[in-house]
Structures are given as C-alpha cells and as structure tokens.
Design a protein around this motif. Sequence first.
Motif, PDB file in Angstrom:
ATOM      1  N   ALA A 156      -8.975  -6.067  -5.609  1.00 50.87           N
ATOM      2  CA  ALA A 156      -8.602  -6.016  -7.010  1.00 50.87           C
ATOM      3  C   ALA A 156      -9.721  -6.706  -7.895  1.00 50.87           C
ATOM      4  O   ALA A 156      -9.282  -6.458  -9.106  1.00 50.87           O
ATOM      5  CB  ALA A 156      -7.328  -6.845  -6.932  1.00 50.87           C
ATOM      6  N   LEU A 157     -10.493  -7.307  -7.538  1.00 49.32           N
ATOM      7  CA  LEU A 157     -11.631  -7.828  -8.537  1.00 49.32           C
ATOM      8  C   LEU A 157     -12.485  -6.988  -9.542  1.00 49.32           C
ATOM      9  O   LEU A 157     -12.704  -5.795  -8.716  1.00 49.32           O
ATOM     10  CB  LEU A 157     -12.447  -8.965  -7.792  1.00 49.32           C
ATOM     11  CG  LEU A 157     -11.951 -10.316  -7.128  1.00 49.32           C
ATOM     12  CD1 LEU A 157     -12.906 -10.936  -6.330  1.00 49.32           C
ATOM     13  CD2 LEU A 157     -11.490 -11.058  -8.646  1.00 49.32           C
ATOM     14  N   PRO A 158     -12.749  -7.267 -10.418  1.00 53.56           N
ATOM     15  CA  PRO A 158     -13.953  -6.500 -11.298  1.00 53.56           C
ATOM     16  C   PRO A 158     -15.056  -6.517 -10.697  1.00 53.56           C
ATOM     17  O   PRO A 158     -15.527  -7.499  -9.691  1.00 53.56           O
ATOM     18  CB  PRO A 158     -13.806  -7.083 -12.669  1.00 53.56           C
ATOM     19  CG  PRO A 158     -13.381  -8.505 -12.636  1.00 53.56           C
ATOM     20  CD  PRO A 158     -12.394  -8.315 -11.120  1.00 53.56           C
ATOM     21  N   SER A 159     -16.085  -5.866 -11.152  1.00 53.74           N
ATOM     22  CA  SER A 159     -17.780  -5.834 -10.653  1.00 53.74           C
ATOM     23  C   SER A 159     -18.316  -7.089 -11.064  1.00 53.74           C
ATOM     24  O   SER A 159     -17.969  -7.639 -11.988  1.00 53.74           O
ATOM     25  CB  SER A 159     -18.231  -4.476 -11.313  1.00 53.74           C
ATOM     26  OG  SER A 159     -19.557  -4.654 -10.764  1.00 53.74           O
ATOM     27  N   THR A 160     -19.622  -7.026 -10.552  1.00 54.38           N
ATOM     28  CA  THR A 160     -20.482  -8.373 -10.900  1.00 54.38           C
ATOM     29  C   THR A 160     -21.166  -7.947 -12.175  1.00 54.38           C
ATOM     30  O   THR A 160     -20.921  -6.668 -12.735  1.00 54.38           O
ATOM     31  CB  THR A 160     -21.493  -8.581  -9.769  1.00 54.38           C
ATOM     32  OG1 THR A 160     -22.176  -7.604  -9.622  1.00 54.38           O
ATOM     33  CG2 THR A 160     -21.012  -8.927  -8.634  1.00 54.38           C
ATOM     34  N   VAL A 161     -21.624  -8.948 -12.932  1.00 54.60           N
ATOM     35  CA  VAL A 161     -22.468  -8.418 -14.050  1.00 54.60           C
ATOM     36  C   VAL A 161     -23.987  -8.696 -13.977  1.00 54.60           C
ATOM     37  O   VAL A 161     -24.745  -7.546 -13.826  1.00 54.60           O
ATOM     38  CB  VAL A 161     -22.097  -9.322 -15.305  1.00 54.60           C
ATOM     39  CG1 VAL A 161     -22.930  -8.836 -16.582  1.00 54.60           C
ATOM     40  CG2 VAL A 161     -20.513  -9.034 -15.775  1.00 54.60           C
ATOM     41  N   GLN A 162     -24.455  -9.838 -13.500  1.00 59.54           N
ATOM     42  CA  GLN A 162     -26.008  -9.962 -13.599  1.00 59.54           C
ATOM     43  C   GLN A 162     -26.448  -9.097 -12.586  1.00 59.54           C
ATOM     44  O   GLN A 162     -27.519  -8.518 -12.584  1.00 59.54           O
ATOM     45  CB  GLN A 162     -26.132 -11.600 -13.369  1.00 59.54           C
ATOM     46  CG  GLN A 162     -25.763 -12.177 -14.496  1.00 59.54           C
ATOM     47  CD  GLN A 162     -24.300 -12.776 -14.487  1.00 59.54           C
ATOM     48  OE1 GLN A 162     -23.510 -12.359 -13.791  1.00 59.54           O
ATOM     49  NE2 GLN A 162     -24.252 -14.051 -15.133  1.00 59.54           N
ATOM     50  N   SER A 163     -26.053  -9.339 -11.277  1.00 60.22           N
ATOM     51  CA  SER A 163     -26.554  -8.540  -9.920  1.00 60.22           C
ATOM     52  C   SER A 163     -26.352  -7.336 -10.162  1.00 60.22           C
ATOM     53  O   SER A 163     -27.462  -6.471  -9.661  1.00 60.22           O
ATOM     54  CB  SER A 163     -25.862  -9.067  -8.570  1.00 60.22           C
ATOM     55  OG  SER A 163     -24.578  -8.999  -8.792  1.00 60.22           O
ATOM     56  N   SER A 164     -25.284  -6.621 -10.670  1.00 60.23           N
ATOM     57  CA  SER A 164     -25.461  -5.272 -10.753  1.00 60.23           C
ATOM     58  C   SER A 164     -26.453  -4.506 -11.715  1.00 60.23           C
ATOM     59  O   SER A 164     -26.927  -3.504 -11.416  1.00 60.23           O
ATOM     60  CB  SER A 164     -23.922  -4.699 -11.587  1.00 60.23           C
ATOM     61  OG  SER A 164     -22.809  -4.849 -10.681  1.00 60.23           O
ATOM     62  N   ILE A 165     -26.758  -5.460 -12.581  1.00 60.82           N
ATOM     63  CA  ILE A 165     -27.762  -5.089 -13.703  1.00 60.82           C
ATOM     64  C   ILE A 165     -28.965  -5.137 -12.979  1.00 60.82           C
ATOM     65  O   ILE A 165     -30.016  -4.296 -13.159  1.00 60.82           O
ATOM     66  CB  ILE A 165     -27.611  -5.773 -15.282  1.00 60.82           C
ATOM     67  CG1 ILE A 165     -26.093  -5.476 -15.832  1.00 60.82           C
ATOM     68  CG2 ILE A 165     -28.719  -5.499 -16.223  1.00 60.82           C
ATOM     69  CD1 ILE A 165     -26.224  -6.284 -16.919  1.00 60.82           C
ATOM     70  N   ALA A 166     -29.290  -6.279 -12.230  1.00 56.65           N
ATOM     71  CA  ALA A 166     -30.420  -6.563 -11.763  1.00 56.65           C
ATOM     72  C   ALA A 166     -30.837  -5.546 -10.654  1.00 56.65           C
ATOM     73  O   ALA A 166     -32.046  -4.994 -10.544  1.00 56.65           O
ATOM     74  CB  ALA A 166     -30.556  -7.970 -11.275  1.00 56.65           C
ATOM     75  N   PHE A 167     -29.928  -5.250  -9.763  1.00 52.76           N
ATOM     76  CA  PHE A 167     -30.153  -4.193  -8.819  1.00 52.76           C
ATOM     77  C   PHE A 167     -30.468  -2.711  -9.253  1.00 52.76           C
ATOM     78  O   PHE A 167     -31.354  -1.933  -8.961  1.00 52.76           O
ATOM     79  CB  PHE A 167     -29.153  -4.069  -7.755  1.00 52.76           C
ATOM     80  CG  PHE A 167     -29.015  -5.432  -6.965  1.00 52.76           C
ATOM     81  CD1 PHE A 167     -30.228  -5.802  -6.335  1.00 52.76           C
ATOM     82  CD2 PHE A 167     -28.016  -5.946  -6.650  1.00 52.76           C
ATOM     83  CE1 PHE A 167     -30.236  -6.682  -5.254  1.00 52.76           C
ATOM     84  CE2 PHE A 167     -27.935  -7.282  -5.884  1.00 52.76           C
ATOM     85  CZ  PHE A 167     -29.048  -7.510  -5.304  1.00 52.76           C
ATOM     86  N   THR A 168     -29.456  -2.464 -10.397  1.00 52.37           N
ATOM     87  CA  THR A 168     -29.959  -0.916 -11.244  1.00 52.37           C
ATOM     88  C   THR A 168     -31.359  -0.878 -11.707  1.00 52.37           C
ATOM     89  O   THR A 168     -31.815  -0.028 -11.671  1.00 52.37           O
ATOM     90  CB  THR A 168     -28.716  -0.905 -12.098  1.00 52.37           C
ATOM     91  OG1 THR A 168     -27.476  -0.901 -11.663  1.00 52.37           O
ATOM     92  CG2 THR A 168     -28.781   0.529 -12.817  1.00 52.37           C
ATOM     93  N   SER A 169     -31.884  -2.007 -12.235  1.00 49.95           N
ATOM     94  CA  SER A 169     -32.969  -2.066 -13.107  1.00 49.95           C
ATOM     95  C   SER A 169     -34.116  -2.069 -11.777  1.00 49.95           C
ATOM     96  O   SER A 169     -35.027  -1.170 -11.910  1.00 49.95           O
ATOM     97  CB  SER A 169     -33.066  -3.569 -13.677  1.00 49.95           C
ATOM     98  OG  SER A 169     -34.595  -3.620 -14.221  1.00 49.95           O
ATOM     99  N   LEU A 170     -33.883  -2.780 -10.811  1.00 52.99           N
ATOM    100  CA  LEU A 170     -34.998  -2.752  -9.439  1.00 52.99           C
ATOM    101  C   LEU A 170     -34.962  -1.471  -9.039  1.00 52.99           C
ATOM    102  O   LEU A 170     -35.936  -0.813  -8.732  1.00 52.99           O
ATOM    103  CB  LEU A 170     -34.432  -3.678  -8.597  1.00 52.99           C
ATOM    104  CG  LEU A 170     -35.440  -3.764  -7.275  1.00 52.99           C
ATOM    105  CD1 LEU A 170     -36.630  -4.208  -7.487  1.00 52.99           C
ATOM    106  CD2 LEU A 170     -34.672  -4.767  -6.269  1.00 52.99           C
ATOM    107  N   ALA A 171     -33.913  -0.453  -9.196  1.00 54.64           N
ATOM    108  CA  ALA A 171     -33.898   0.590  -8.534  1.00 54.64           C
ATOM    109  C   ALA A 171     -34.235   1.788  -9.287  1.00 54.64           C
ATOM    110  O   ALA A 171     -33.970   2.985  -9.071  1.00 54.64           O
ATOM    111  CB  ALA A 171     -32.476   1.203  -7.952  1.00 54.64           C
ATOM    112  N   ARG A 172     -34.477   1.387 -10.546  1.00 53.33           N
ATOM    113  CA  ARG A 172     -34.867   2.189 -11.626  1.00 53.33           C
ATOM    114  C   ARG A 172     -33.625   3.163 -12.305  1.00 53.33           C
ATOM    115  O   ARG A 172     -33.860   4.411 -12.193  1.00 53.33           O
ATOM    116  CB  ARG A 172     -36.184   3.314 -11.369  1.00 53.33           C
ATOM    117  CG  ARG A 172     -37.377   2.175 -10.945  1.00 53.33           C
ATOM    118  CD  ARG A 172     -38.630   3.250 -10.562  1.00 53.33           C
ATOM    119  NE  ARG A 172     -39.909   2.248 -10.076  1.00 53.33           N
ATOM    120  CZ  ARG A 172     -40.718   2.736 -10.069  1.00 53.33           C
ATOM    121  NH1 ARG A 172     -40.996   4.189 -10.251  1.00 53.33           N
ATOM    122  NH2 ARG A 172     -42.084   1.953  -9.724  1.00 53.33           N
ATOM    123  N   GLY A 173     -32.784   2.494 -12.282  1.00 53.20           N
ATOM    124  CA  GLY A 173     -31.627   3.396 -12.650  1.00 53.20           C
ATOM    125  C   GLY A 173     -30.967   3.118 -14.159  1.00 53.20           C
ATOM    126  O   GLY A 173     -31.867   2.561 -15.114  1.00 53.20           O
TER     127      GLY A 173
END
Length: 333
Positions: free
Chosen positions: A108-125
Amino acid sequence: MKRPAWLPDNLVLLLLATVALATVLPVQGAGVPVLDGLTQAAVALLFFLHGCKLSRRAVWEGLLHWRLHAVVFAATFLLFPVLGLLLRPWLEPLVGPTLYLGVLFICALPSTVQSSIAFTSLARGNVAAAMCSASTSNILGMALTPLLMAVMGRWVGAQAGSGAVHLSWHTFEGILTTLLLPFVAGQALQRWMGPWVAAHKAWVRVSDQSTILLVVYGAFSAATVQGLYQHLPPATLAAVLLICAVLLALVMTLLTVLSRALGFSREDEIAIVFCGSKKTLASGVPMAQILFAGQAVGLLVLPLMIFHQLQLMVCASIARRYAREGAGASPAV
C-alpha cells in the motif's frame, strides 16, 4: 572504492544496530511518552523538510507525461495490492497474520523519491519523469495508503486486535497534523527555505535517517517488552525475505514487459521500472506508527525493512546493467 551492491547500505546497518539496542535496552515506563513526543516532532520535521525541497515546477512539468505516471501509479497503488491479496493463500500461512499485514503494508505504500531518481539517473533513464512520479506518489500516498490498508484489512477479514486498520478521525488527525500540514507548510515556505535545504543536503539526510531510527527504536522496544520476538523463528525471517523477493521480481518483470508492450522509450521504461517497483521506508515507518498505533508496529515494519534493503541491492544491479546496455546509445534528451 565503491561498496558492492550486495552489502547492506549504511542506513540498513544503523537500523540493525537500532533493533539490537531496542532488544537489549528497550524504552519503558516514563521514557515511553518522552520518546513518543520526540518522535512525533521529528516526523513532522521530516515532512516539513520534504515539502521545502520538493520542486513544484518539476512536479507540474513532469505531470505532462501522464501515460508514464499512470503506469507508475497503477503499479504502486493497484498492482502491488492486488498481488498481495491474490498471494494471501500462500503468504499468510508462511508468516502468520501480523507479518502478512506488514507485507500488505508494503503493497500500500508509495514509491521512494531519492533512490528512484538516483537509480533512474544511473541507468540513463528519464530523470525528470522519475522525479515527478516518485514525488507525486509520496504526496498521494498520504491519503491512499491509509485507505488501501483499511480496504485490504477488511478484504482479508482482519479482526480487531490482530493488526486490523480501522480508519477513524484520530487516524486522519494524526496524518493531517503530523504528515500533511508540515508538508504543506514546507511547500508554502519553499521560496525561502528551499535554498537553505538544498545547501544543507547532508544535514537533511541525517535528519531523515534519525527520524526513521527513532521510530524503529520505539516500535521494536514495544515489541521487545511485549515479548513478540518469542514468536519469530529464523524460518519465519527467511519466509519474509522470500516473499519480498517474489513481490519485487514479479512487479519489476511485469513493468518491464508492460512498458515495452505499450511502446515506451528505453528512458521511460527505466523510470517506470524503478519508480513503480520501489517502496518508501522514509515515509512508511512514520506512517506505520500512526496507522498501527497500539499494535505490534515492530513486527509490522519488519517486512518493509527487509524489502527496503532488497530493492536497493536489486535495483543497483539492474541500473548498472541498463547503463552498460545504453553505453553506446545516444544520450537521452
């Protein structure tokens, strides 16, 4: 030298140390209301600072990519709960009703903020879309998470005293005064406080982590005093780890397949996979304290703590794989 992805991150090590401290030296007696007051103030500060640092411009710009956000929100607030309910016949017998409710709480919880953005950036998304989806997910989660927990608790026939979530004015008052109002105040003062928060990221990170540790210490202290760990054998911990791994694998696989079937670009697929499969520990632990007040919060947040570390290790590995695969491609625009 970079830390290997399979090693626990610093926050998880601190969480383990906090759990150990609560087990050996739990807070009791007159110390309980003192810790509760301190924790409530720390949680309010946490959400105030999140309001200060969340860019309204980024949210409004990112909202234009509505198809991507629809997939992320559907995964976060629909796919996860549906999987948690459908898998109940196998999950609940493995871990019991209390820990199963903790698994539903993850769903039921929402998504993360910092790590979602960090991993997206690392993966070139698509970093801008990830920023918007993850941030908006956290805002919506303040209302949707309690509602989802109430609906799912009723759906599985949870009985009062066994971990059921009953929405009441007291619950909404706690969410309103401790989470929502401080967040709104931070947004209102963002023009003045935003630059200070941005310039003191390390201090804000310490504040976030300290709040989580305070809540976990209080929750696990109560669990120790109540003797709840006597009913938590190693086999049960292994079952919780297996459940978290299955949930994460199912959602990440389904999101990858769905993103490609719907024709999203590689950059958008990366944002969808990371934002739609991750769950927040920073907002989840304080929210559990409000939703499960008077219950076995220490046990209820245990699946979330395990899921948190697992998602970090798995997503770090997948992000690096995405980055290697896209190394020869043109940079995303």
